[in-house]
Design an enzyme around this catalytic site. Structure first.
Site, PDB file in Angstrom:
ATOM      1  N   ASP A  74       0.817  -1.210   0.000  1.00  0.00           N
ATOM      2  CA  ASP A  74       0.000   0.000   0.000  1.00  0.00           C
ATOM      3  C   ASP A  74       0.853   1.264   0.000  1.00  0.00           C
ATOM      4  O   ASP A  74       0.465   2.287  -0.561  1.00  0.00           O
ATOM      5  CB  ASP A  74      -0.931   0.005   1.213  1.00  0.00           C
ATOM      6  CG  ASP A  74      -2.051  -1.018   1.082  1.00  0.00           C
ATOM      7  OD1 ASP A  74      -2.363  -1.400  -0.062  1.00  0.00           O
ATOM      8  OD2 ASP A  74      -2.607  -1.430   2.112  1.00  0.00           O
ATOM      9  N   GLY A  75       2.034   1.206   0.631  1.00  0.00           N
ATOM     10  CA  GLY A  75       2.926   2.363   0.640  1.00  0.00           C
ATOM     11  C   GLY A  75       3.351   2.760  -0.759  1.00  0.00           C
ATOM     12  O   GLY A  75       3.438   3.950  -1.090  1.00  0.00           O
ATOM     13  N   ASN A 148      -4.826   8.709   1.876  1.00  0.00           N
ATOM     14  CA  ASN A 148      -5.155   8.034   3.136  1.00  0.00           C
ATOM     15  C   ASN A 148      -5.551   9.019   4.230  1.00  0.00           C
ATOM     16  O   ASN A 148      -6.686   9.038   4.658  1.00  0.00           O
ATOM     17  CB  ASN A 148      -3.972   7.196   3.623  1.00  0.00           C
ATOM     18  CG  ASN A 148      -4.131   5.719   3.348  1.00  0.00           C
ATOM     19  OD1 ASN A 148      -5.063   5.313   2.665  1.00  0.00           O
ATOM     20  ND2 ASN A 148      -3.225   4.918   3.866  1.00  0.00           N
ATOM     21  N   GLU A 149      -4.589   9.819   4.688  1.00  0.00           N
ATOM     22  CA  GLU A 149      -4.867  10.679   5.818  1.00  0.00           C
ATOM     23  C   GLU A 149      -3.914  11.856   5.906  1.00  0.00           C
ATOM     24  O   GLU A 149      -2.811  11.837   5.375  1.00  0.00           O
ATOM     25  CB  GLU A 149      -4.812   9.900   7.139  1.00  0.00           C
ATOM     26  CG  GLU A 149      -3.429   9.484   7.606  1.00  0.00           C
ATOM     27  CD  GLU A 149      -2.950   8.159   7.091  1.00  0.00           C
ATOM     28  OE1 GLU A 149      -1.854   8.164   6.480  1.00  0.00           O
ATOM     29  OE2 GLU A 149      -3.622   7.140   7.280  1.00  0.00           O
ATOM     30  N   ALA A 190      -6.135   2.339   7.889  1.00  0.00           N
ATOM     31  CA  ALA A 190      -4.710   2.577   8.124  1.00  0.00           C
ATOM     32  C   ALA A 190      -4.497   3.101   9.549  1.00  0.00           C
ATOM     33  O   ALA A 190      -4.971   2.509  10.512  1.00  0.00           O
ATOM     34  CB  ALA A 190      -4.163   3.536   7.064  1.00  0.00           C
TER      35      ALA A 190
END
Length: 297
Positions: A74-75, A148-149, A190
């Site tokens: 995912d990174g 993501n965030e 996450a």
């Protein structure tokens, strides 16, 4: 040679692990054998011994390819997503990492599933991003985007943050905590999940606010409309305060500055094979128990 609705495909990968490099190589030759034009991102290309290959950066792939295939965890997808989301391109991932919420193709069956995808059989999901800006010297300066965030945090574990949260110019609360996570539905599995936040289905039109170790029992995660504009203000800064987004380098924040987070106009055009099911993915990745019918077999 098999017909494909995608004429040009980009291969993206950052891992140097032998298994990942093997996947780059197999995928390149498989696509090439189908008469598809392939653009290999610089990092992956440097690990392959491919003569006369077309090599480019993420913007080149975004400009000229119809589909980008990200190999890794995912990174790696997050690393590519911020650039690819600025282009009209579909994205799919082959998992060579750990969990693989975004890179969901199993490398052992990826070519079979990709055959269906190339024929036009896939599920389309548009994942929105968050834009981060800072008001500095009466000017709004864009810092970046996150799939993501966005995370407000200090530079040391012993210091707490004091801040005020506003939504659409309305004061919501002031808080002392270790920080705050502002998450998309994509990011809800996450860091936000680890901090006690709920899981949001990717199609939910919402933003998630999750305090990090708040110094009050009444402070809970909050889900708000994705069209809302979030503002963070700081009455007192006693240590280095930083704002980070996804896996990018955090930016230092000063007392006089205000941080604004809102839904981006860009989105990641993520696709999956037809057998993809988000909740089945959660079941597998998070180790949820089987249903009663399955346990009786």
């Amino acid at each position: 040679m098999t017909s494909s609705i995608f004429r040009t495909i980009g291969i993206i990968g950052y891992s140097r692990h032998p298994k990942a490099v093997h996947t780059y190589d197999i995928l390149y030759h498989w696509l090439y054998s189908k008469g598809i034009t392939v653009i290999i991102e610089h990092h992956a290309a440097s690990l392959l011994n491919v003569q006369k290959a077309v090599v480019g950066d993420l913007n080149d792939i975004g400009n000229y390819a119809d589909l980008a295939i990200v190999i890794g965890g995912d990174g790696n997808m997050l690393r590519a997503a911020n650039i690819l989301a600025q282009h009209d391109i579909k994205v799919i991932g082959i998992n060579r990492g750990t969990l693989g919420f975004l890179t969901d193709l199993d490398p052992n069956s990826a070519l079979v599933e990709l055959s269906d995808v190339l024929s036009g059989h896939f599920i389309n999901e548009k994942r929105f991003l968050l834009d981060v800006t800072v008001q500095r010297y009466n000017k709004l300066i864009r810092l970046g985007s996150a799939i993501n965030e966005v995370i407000l945090h200090t530079n040391t574990i012993r210091d707490m943050i004091e801040f005020e949260l506003y939504i659409d110019d309305n004061f919501i609360f002031s808080q002392r905590s270790d920080g705050l996570i502002i998450s998309t539905p994509t990011g809800s599995t996450a860091y936000a999940l680890s901090a006690g936040g709920p899981i949001l289905s990717p199609t939910v039109d919402a933003i998630l606010l999750v305090p990090i170790c708040p110094h009050t029992l009444s402070s809970r995660p909050v889900v708000i409309n994705s069209k809302s504009i979030i503002c963070l203000k700081f009455s007192k800064v006693t240590s280095e305060l930083k704002i980070g987004y996804d896996n990018q380098t955090p930016v230092l924040v000063c007392k006089e500055e205000e941080i604004f987070i809102k839904r981006s106009n860009h989105y990641l055009d993520l696709i999956h094979p037809n057998n993809y099911n988000y909740f089945k993915t959660l079941n597998i990745k998070l180790g949820w128990s089987q249903n009663i019918a399955e346990t009786k077999k």
